[in-house]
Design a protein around this motif. Structure first.
Motif, PDB file in Angstrom:
ATOM      1  N   PHE A  23       0.838  -1.204   0.000  1.00  0.00           N
ATOM      2  CA  PHE A  23       0.000   0.000   0.000  1.00  0.00           C
ATOM      3  C   PHE A  23       0.874   1.255   0.000  1.00  0.00           C
ATOM      4  CE2 PHE A  23      -3.625  -2.644   1.622  1.00  0.00           C
ATOM      5  CZ  PHE A  23      -4.545  -2.252   0.674  1.00  0.00           C
ATOM      6  N   LYS A  24       1.892   1.283   0.830  1.00  0.00           N
ATOM      7  CA  LYS A  24       2.788   2.445   0.899  1.00  0.00           C
ATOM      8  C   LYS A  24       3.488   2.674  -0.438  1.00  0.00           C
ATOM      9  CE  LYS A  24       5.391   3.522   4.283  1.00  0.00           C
ATOM     10  NZ  LYS A  24       6.430   3.518   5.333  1.00  0.00           N
ATOM     11  N   LYS A  25       3.931   1.581  -1.068  1.00  0.00           N
ATOM     12  CA  LYS A  25       4.627   1.675  -2.347  1.00  0.00           C
ATOM     13  C   LYS A  25       3.719   2.265  -3.421  1.00  0.00           C
ATOM     14  CE  LYS A  25       6.738  -1.419  -5.817  1.00  0.00           C
ATOM     15  NZ  LYS A  25       5.605  -1.486  -6.768  1.00  0.00           N
ATOM     16  N   GLN A  26       2.475   1.768  -3.501  1.00  0.00           N
ATOM     17  CA  GLN A  26       1.558   2.259  -4.534  1.00  0.00           C
ATOM     18  C   GLN A  26       1.150   3.707  -4.298  1.00  0.00           C
ATOM     19  OE1 GLN A  26      -1.576  -0.090  -6.080  1.00  0.00           O
ATOM     20  NE2 GLN A  26      -0.577  -2.058  -5.710  1.00  0.00           N
ATOM     21  N   MET A  27       0.985   4.093  -3.046  1.00  0.00           N
ATOM     22  CA  MET A  27       0.631   5.484  -2.748  1.00  0.00           C
ATOM     23  C   MET A  27       1.780   6.433  -3.068  1.00  0.00           C
ATOM     24  SD  MET A  27      -1.792   5.408   0.660  1.00  0.00           S
ATOM     25  CE  MET A  27      -0.641   4.513   1.700  1.00  0.00           C
ATOM     26  N   ALA A  28       3.002   5.968  -2.858  1.00  0.00           N
ATOM     27  CA  ALA A  28       4.169   6.799  -3.184  1.00  0.00           C
ATOM     28  C   ALA A  28       4.284   6.984  -4.696  1.00  0.00           C
ATOM     29  CB  ALA A  28       5.439   6.150  -2.631  1.00  0.00           C
ATOM     30  N   GLU A  29       3.942   5.942  -5.465  1.00  0.00           N
ATOM     31  CA  GLU A  29       4.030   6.019  -6.927  1.00  0.00           C
ATOM     32  C   GLU A  29       2.890   6.834  -7.531  1.00  0.00           C
ATOM     33  OE1 GLU A  29       4.019   1.941  -8.036  1.00  0.00           O
ATOM     34  OE2 GLU A  29       6.147   1.611  -7.549  1.00  0.00           O
ATOM     35  N   ASP A  30       1.737   6.835  -6.878  1.00  0.00           N
ATOM     36  CA  ASP A  30       0.566   7.530  -7.412  1.00  0.00           C
ATOM     37  C   ASP A  30      -0.161   8.253  -6.269  1.00  0.00           C
ATOM     38  OD1 ASP A  30      -1.685   8.466  -8.637  1.00  0.00           O
ATOM     39  OD2 ASP A  30      -2.371   6.529  -9.404  1.00  0.00           O
ATOM     40  N   PRO A  31       0.109   9.564  -6.072  1.00  0.00           N
ATOM     41  CA  PRO A  31      -0.508  10.320  -4.969  1.00  0.00           C
ATOM     42  C   PRO A  31      -2.031  10.313  -4.996  1.00  0.00           C
ATOM     43  CG  PRO A  31       1.304  11.563  -5.949  1.00  0.00           C
ATOM     44  CD  PRO A  31       1.068  10.378  -6.829  1.00  0.00           C
ATOM     45  N   SER A  32      -2.639  10.084  -6.167  1.00  0.00           N
ATOM     46  CA  SER A  32      -4.103  10.065  -6.245  1.00  0.00           C
ATOM     47  C   SER A  32      -4.693   8.879  -5.478  1.00  0.00           C
ATOM     48  CB  SER A  32      -4.563  10.012  -7.706  1.00  0.00           C
ATOM     49  OG  SER A  32      -4.215   8.770  -8.295  1.00  0.00           O
ATOM     50  N   LYS A  33      -3.839   7.885  -5.174  1.00  0.00           N
ATOM     51  CA  LYS A  33      -4.291   6.721  -4.421  1.00  0.00           C
ATOM     52  C   LYS A  33      -4.116   6.898  -2.917  1.00  0.00           C
ATOM     53  CE  LYS A  33      -3.239   3.339  -8.072  1.00  0.00           C
ATOM     54  NZ  LYS A  33      -2.433   2.151  -8.428  1.00  0.00           N
ATOM     55  N   SER A  34      -3.886   8.118  -2.492  1.00  0.00           N
ATOM     56  CA  SER A  34      -3.579   8.374  -1.088  1.00  0.00           C
ATOM     57  C   SER A  34      -4.707   7.952  -0.158  1.00  0.00           C
ATOM     58  CB  SER A  34      -3.290   9.868  -0.892  1.00  0.00           C
ATOM     59  OG  SER A  34      -2.997  10.144   0.455  1.00  0.00           O
ATOM     60  N   LEU A  35      -4.374   7.114   0.815  1.00  0.00           N
ATOM     61  CA  LEU A  35      -5.307   6.669   1.845  1.00  0.00           C
ATOM     62  C   LEU A  35      -4.620   6.772   3.203  1.00  0.00           C
ATOM     63  CD1 LEU A  35      -6.676   3.364   0.243  1.00  0.00           C
ATOM     64  CD2 LEU A  35      -7.929   5.506   0.459  1.00  0.00           C
TER      65      LEU A  35
END
Length: 470
Positions: A23-35
């Motif tokens: 989850f941390k990796k994907q949020m870092a790659e795409d800020p629009s996925k921020s949770l």
């Protein structure tokens, strides 16, 4: 669904670590996925339960964790501390406080997703929790307890919970339902398939149940979105009931991925229907021949919460205003879109004149910072109106500003207690109590209208900002 949060139950601490890191990796790659994500666990076995029964993991004790698991939990809690400006760790006292803080933030919807191993599956209740993601084996009372976490009815939006399983748990679920309830109870706790809701089906008694697509067809055939007015009390009531059924079915279908792109109605037509629906709600029951509202004690129910769930927000309106400005204020079709969007929104209707006044001022703006211009505009208008209220009602300025400062922070106007009395002018000994009370109710009405107009749309600087600037 927006406005809710979820729990992700996994089989072991190593799995929790892998999911958390992904989850941390994907949020870092795409800020629009921020949770806003957290994790919590305390038991030391770290292995998937062989029988699928949930152990009692509410001891809030981390002493049995191995060093790798404890190091991971420390890192995750540090992320949490940064997110919420707290100071927790895995030591005994602080971990218990971390547990309590996580519980509170889940109930207040400040966390979007909580990754757990066993904790929060058997003793935690939050009506805002609407989805349980499961990547672990569950059975019997453990399965029933875990699944029931998401099934607390909150309002007309949340009438059920969503269970997303990454393992084949349906046979276990049916066995658990048969053991702890009616053997035929699966039809009560399980929703139907997308196709059954969308196209229609038959209930357990063989009676036909109308599907969403048929409701939309009837809506568009009987009521034209562009007409904006429905004549006749019977027609109005039928529209209210039909459109309410459409809203409830859309809310149910929204949990299915298949529904995306199959709404069967354009966004603009939907806004027109919402506008008609809101007009009827504000003027229901209809007025009789003498101009008074008729006394109708029927079953007309307006799905206000469902309307608010799909209404537009001020950011969308400001985006349209920016487009209008960029067209040199010549694209009148954008103005029509803005009007339809505002009219369809119960929240924005009370701010309609404010929005229209801002659009008129857009000609004088360079358009580089529409949001900043809007915030300044709202603040100035809010100040002007507040000063008028204070002068007209002879209110004490500081007490009034304190009252409104608290109201905007708390999200509501509180009329109980002595706050209103403390801002009112001194009472003459010749003033009758009923006159005083009448004056107080008039002030409350004005403050409520003021709050409704300016709350939640930006420009929310302190009510003492003007004074500080001067």
């Amino acid at each position: 669904l927006s406005g809710f949060n979820s729990i992700f139950a996994v089989a072991s601490v190593p799995m929790a670590k892998l999911y958390y890191q992904e989850f941390k990796k994907q949020m870092a790659e795409d800020p629009s996925k921020s949770l806003k994500i957290a994790t919590i666990f305390s038991y030391g076995a770290n292995e998937e339960e062989a029988d699928g029964v949930i152990d009692d993991e509410n001891s809030e004790d981390t002493s049995a964790l191995d060093q790798n698991s404890r190091d991971f939990l420390e890192d995750a809690i540090r992320d949490y501390n940064v997110m919420f400006h707290t100071n927790y760790d895995t030591s005994s006292d602080k971990f218990q406080n971390y547990y309590k803080d996580v519980s509170l933030r889940m109930k207040n919807k400040e966390l979007d997703l909580l990754i757990v191993v066993n904790m929060f599956l058997t003793g935690f209740d939050a009506t805002t929790l609407n989805t349980l993601w499961v990547d672990k084996n569950l059975k019997m009372h453990g399965l029933i307890q875990a699944f029931s976490r998401t099934n607390r009815i909150l309002n007309s939006i949340k009438t059920y919970g969503n269970i997303v399983c990454f393992r084949r748990l349906q046979p276990r679920m049916e066995s658990a339902i048969a053991l702890f309830g009616d053997r035929d109870a699966s039809s009560i706790v399980l929703v139907r398939t997308f196709k059954e809701y969308y196209y229609g089906c038959r209930d357990d008694d063989g009676k036909p149940v109308r599907g969403y697509i048929d409701m939309i067809a009837e809506l568009q055939e009987k009521y034209h979105a562009s007409e904006h007015q429905i004549i006749g009390e019977k027609n109005q009531k039928n529209f209210i009931m039909l459109f309410g059924a459409v809203l409830r079915m859309r809310n149910l279908l929204s949990c299915f991925d298949e529904f995306v792109g199959k709404e069967g109605i354009s966004e603009r037509d939907m806004q027109d229907y919402l506008s008609i629906y809101e007009d009827l709600r504000q003027n229901w029951p209809p007025k009789g021949p003498e101009g008074e509202k008729t006394d109708i004690t029927d079953d007309v129910v307006f799905e206000v919460e469902l309307v608010k769930q799909i209404e537009v927000n001020i950011d969308y309106i400001l985006m349209l205003v920016k487009q209008y400005h960029d067209s040199n204020c010549e694209d009148k079709e954008i103005l029509v879109t803005i009007q339809k969007a505002v009219d369809s929104s119960p929240t924005l209707r009370s701010k309609k004149k404010l929005i229209e006044a801002f659009i008129e001022d857009v000609n004088d703006s360079d358009g580089n910072d529409i949001i900043g211009d809007w915030n300044d505009f709202v603040f100035e208008k809010r100040e002007e109106e507040l000063e008028d209220i204070i002068k007209a009602e002879k209110l004490k300025p500081e007490a009034t500003r304190n009252f409104l400062e608290n109201a905007f922070q708390q999200g509501e106007i509180k009329t109980t207690g002595t706050d209103i009395d403390s801002m009112m002018p001194p009472v003459s000994r010749f003033t009758k109590n009923n006159k005083r009370e009448e004056k107080k109710m008039g002030i409350i009405d004005r403050l409520k209208a003021f709050f409704e107009k300016y709350f939640g749309i930006g420009g929310n600087r302190s009510f003492f900002s003007k004074k500080e600037e001067n």
